[in-house]
Enzyme design. Structure first.
Site, mmCIF file in Angstrom:
data_model
loop_
_atom_site.group_PDB
_atom_site.id
_atom_site.type_symbol
_atom_site.label_atom_id
_atom_site.label_comp_id
_atom_site.label_asym_id
_atom_site.label_seq_id
_atom_site.Cartn_x
_atom_site.Cartn_y
_atom_site.Cartn_z
ATOM 1 N N SER A 50 -10.613 -0.626 3.447
ATOM 2 C CA SER A 50 -9.766 -0.977 4.623
ATOM 3 C C SER A 50 -9.329 0.578 5.154
ATOM 4 O O SER A 50 -8.544 1.206 4.597
ATOM 5 C CB SER A 50 -8.459 -1.695 4.462
ATOM 6 O OG SER A 50 -8.733 -2.813 4.049
ATOM 7 N N ARG A 62 0.843 -1.231 0.022
ATOM 8 C CA ARG A 62 -0.003 -0.038 0.146
ATOM 9 C C ARG A 62 0.714 1.457 -0.079
ATOM 10 O O ARG A 62 0.507 2.186 0.712
ATOM 11 C CB ARG A 62 -0.937 0.097 1.259
ATOM 12 C CG ARG A 62 -1.980 -0.933 1.420
ATOM 13 C CD ARG A 62 -2.945 -0.988 0.100
ATOM 14 N NE ARG A 62 -3.963 -1.793 0.316
ATOM 15 C CZ ARG A 62 -3.984 -3.186 0.126
ATOM 16 N NH1 ARG A 62 -3.227 -3.860 -0.469
ATOM 17 N NH2 ARG A 62 -5.165 -3.823 0.239
ATOM 18 N N GLU A 121 -4.545 3.627 6.997
ATOM 19 C CA GLU A 121 -4.297 3.290 5.229
ATOM 20 C C GLU A 121 -4.907 4.532 4.320
ATOM 21 O O GLU A 121 -4.432 4.860 3.442
ATOM 22 C CB GLU A 121 -4.950 2.076 4.514
ATOM 23 C CG GLU A 121 -4.487 1.795 3.386
ATOM 24 C CD GLU A 121 -5.418 0.893 2.588
ATOM 25 O OE1 GLU A 121 -5.798 1.458 1.544
ATOM 26 O OE2 GLU A 121 -5.736 -0.299 2.858
HETATM 27 N N1 EPU Z 1 -10.458 -10.973 10.455
HETATM 28 C C1 EPU Z 1 -11.277 -11.094 11.480
HETATM 29 N N2 EPU Z 1 -12.156 -10.051 11.803
HETATM 30 C C2 EPU Z 1 -12.481 -9.223 10.878
HETATM 31 C C3 EPU Z 1 -11.752 -9.162 9.765
HETATM 32 C C4 EPU Z 1 -10.984 -9.753 9.393
HETATM 33 O O1 EPU Z 1 -10.707 -12.094 12.120
HETATM 34 O O2 EPU Z 1 -13.047 -8.412 11.421
HETATM 35 C C5 EPU Z 1 -9.636 -11.876 9.776
HETATM 36 C C6 EPU Z 1 -10.120 -13.038 8.946
HETATM 37 O O3 EPU Z 1 -10.822 -13.960 9.298
HETATM 38 C C7 EPU Z 1 -8.792 -13.638 8.061
HETATM 39 C C8 EPU Z 1 -7.808 -12.177 8.130
HETATM 40 O O4 EPU Z 1 -8.443 -11.465 9.225
HETATM 41 O O5 EPU Z 1 -8.178 -14.705 8.866
HETATM 42 C C9 EPU Z 1 -7.814 -11.497 6.815
HETATM 43 O O6 EPU Z 1 -9.043 -10.954 6.516
HETATM 44 P P1 EPU Z 1 -9.447 -10.758 5.059
HETATM 45 O O7 EPU Z 1 -9.239 -11.701 4.036
HETATM 46 O O8 EPU Z 1 -10.845 -10.091 4.814
HETATM 47 O O9 EPU Z 1 -8.333 -9.852 4.778
HETATM 48 P P2 EPU Z 1 -7.658 -8.368 5.349
HETATM 49 O O10 EPU Z 1 -6.177 -8.707 5.618
HETATM 50 O O11 EPU Z 1 -8.544 -7.956 6.463
HETATM 51 C C10 EPU Z 1 -6.877 -7.467 2.943
HETATM 52 C C11 EPU Z 1 -6.740 -5.963 2.534
HETATM 53 C C12 EPU Z 1 -8.024 -5.673 1.416
HETATM 54 C C13 EPU Z 1 -8.316 -7.043 0.779
HETATM 55 C C14 EPU Z 1 -8.223 -8.279 1.360
HETATM 56 C C15 EPU Z 1 -8.457 -9.510 0.594
HETATM 57 C C16 EPU Z 1 -5.229 -4.607 3.722
HETATM 58 C C17 EPU Z 1 -5.255 -3.292 4.488
HETATM 59 N N3 EPU Z 1 -6.509 -4.782 3.286
HETATM 60 O O12 EPU Z 1 -7.863 -7.185 4.041
HETATM 61 O O13 EPU Z 1 -8.014 -4.461 0.944
HETATM 62 O O14 EPU Z 1 -9.690 -6.729 -0.007
HETATM 63 O O15 EPU Z 1 -6.815 -8.458 2.112
HETATM 64 O O16 EPU Z 1 -7.283 -9.621 -0.347
HETATM 65 O O17 EPU Z 1 -4.223 -4.967 3.221
HETATM 66 C C18 EPU Z 1 -8.406 -2.008 1.189
HETATM 67 O O18 EPU Z 1 -7.225 -2.023 1.114
HETATM 68 O O19 EPU Z 1 -9.425 -1.166 1.145
HETATM 69 C C19 EPU Z 1 -9.061 -3.562 1.086
HETATM 70 C C20 EPU Z 1 -10.351 -3.660 1.277
#
Ligand code: EPU
Length: 334
Positions: free
Chosen positions: A234, A160, A330
């Site tokens: 995010s 990012r 972010e």
């Molecule tokens: N999780 C939780 N609780 C929550 C949210 C997530 O426990 O409320 C856990 C999930 O169960 C999973 C892990 O966290 O084990 C990762 O969750 P998720 O796959 O939803 O991805 P993320 O790491 O929360 C990132 C990006 C997103 C992108 C997703 C999918 C960042 C800051 N965010 O989210 O990007 O869509 O991966 O690849 O890196 C954005 O940048 O605006 C965005 C939406």
């Protein structure tokens, strides 16, 4: 040049925050940039407004990037180079590419915002980052008063992150981006949820279109549609911590999820940390934390930017107290 005055930015940011811009211009012609350079007024560049939090009235000129167009500029047997103007909607570019069967950005389907914002924060989702396909970025440089093209390496992409958030911050107006897409896609389904979704969709033969549709379904099920509930995706980055720190946390929180960055560093999902602190689904007045993804802060209607900022401060503090990890925002704050 028709500069508008005192224009509400409510419909120009996906959080739906209602603050005015002192001056506002829809920029649909790059030839105006030299003339704009001579205006001694602070300039703020707005794309899709999907990664900003507006906390106060914006002094100076808001330039809404409306440069449009997608053209194929080069191709060989294996690749095609597409030049997209920075004001194109990102998802339109993805639709264009998947329609032709060209691979590389299908995992990035449905990300809100414009093409011009993609290199700034190196947008990423479902195992893919924009930097993997960006060949070059062309900008108007306000200081040099000329157009400069940066190749992939010049952009210094990180998680990012890019040169446009640092050395070139407020110096460059991105006018277009060239993407190198592949005609023989090697599909990335490493993100578990994609495999699962493809199975549910009954997909037996992989294609860029099938992956894009699987990603669109996953996003729709987890992330709030900004047209319905104000948000900027995010709000925080996933923090990177040392393996030593992670091992300590693992003793206390055996279920903590993680991704290896390298031999010494680990990334931890901020959404999990925030949920553990009890914020998931939280609401106060019109501000809140999304019920299906704690990484997303929301505006249920008439929240002010500073109220959302304050909520984010409380979240940062509670995560710091519980886990000793400092979350980094972010979104860009104006
Ligand atoms: N999780 C939780 N609780 C929550 C949210 C997530 O426990 O409320 C856990 C999930 O169960 C999973 C892990 O966290 O084990 C990762 O969750 P998720 O796959 O939803 O991805 P993320 O790491 O929360 C990132 C990006 C997103 C992108 C997703 C999918 C960042 C800051 N965010 O989210 O990007 O869509 O991966 O690849 O890196 C954005 O940048 O605006 C965005 C939406």
């Amino acid at each position: 040049m028709n500069l508008l005055q005192n224009i509400s930015l409510k419909t120009f940011n996906t959080f739906g925050i209602d603050v005015p811009a002192e001056y506002f211009l829809e920029l649909d012609n790059g030839n105006l940039l030299p003339e704009l350079t001579e205006l001694s007024i602070t300039k703020h560049i707005l794309g899709g407004g999907s990664n900003i939090l507006l906390t106060r009235p914006v002094k100076g000129l808001v330039l809404h990037n409306r440069l449009k167009g997608i053209i194929r500029i080069k191709e060989d047997d294996t690749h095609v180079w597409l030049k997209a103007e920075a004001g194109e909607l990102w998802h339109n570019l993805v639709l264009y590419a998947i329609d032709k069967g060209w691979g590389g950005i299908e995992n990035l389907a449905l990300i809100p915002g414009t093409v011009g914002a993609a290199p700034i924060q190196n947008i990423g989702a479902y195992g893919v980052e924009a930097r993997e396909t960006i060949a070059s970025v062309t900008c108007w440089n306000w200081d040099e008063k000329t157009t400069i093209t940066y190749n992939n390496r010049d952009c210094k992409f990180g998680y990012r992150d890019s040169i446009f958030k640092h050395d070139l911050k407020d110096k460059a107006f991105i006018t277009s981006v060239v993407f190198k897409l592949t005609k023989q896609p090697g599909f990335n389904t490493s993100y578990g949820a994609i495999e699962q979704e493809l199975e549910e969709l009954g997909v037996t033969e992989l294609s860029v279109k099938a992956i894009a549709y699987a990603v669109m379904n996953i996003r729709k099920s987890k992330l709030p549609d900004p047209a319905v509930i104000g948000n900027a995706g995010s709000f925080f980055k996933n923090p990177t911590i040392t393996k030593i720190k992670f091992t300590e946390l693992l003793q206390l929180f055996p279920n903590i999820p993680s991704y290896n960055v390298n031999d010494n560093l680990v990334k931890v999902p901020a959404g999990w940390l925030i949920e553990q602190c009890g914020w998931k689904g939280y609401r106060k007045n019109d501000t809140g934390v999304h019920a299906k993804q704690s990484l997303v802060l929301v505006n249920y209607g008439n929240a002010g930017g500073s109220e959302i900022w304050q909520l984010s401060d409380e979240i940062v503090l509670s995560v710091k107290e519980r886990f000793g990890i400092e979350l980094e925002r972010e979104v860009q704050v104006w």
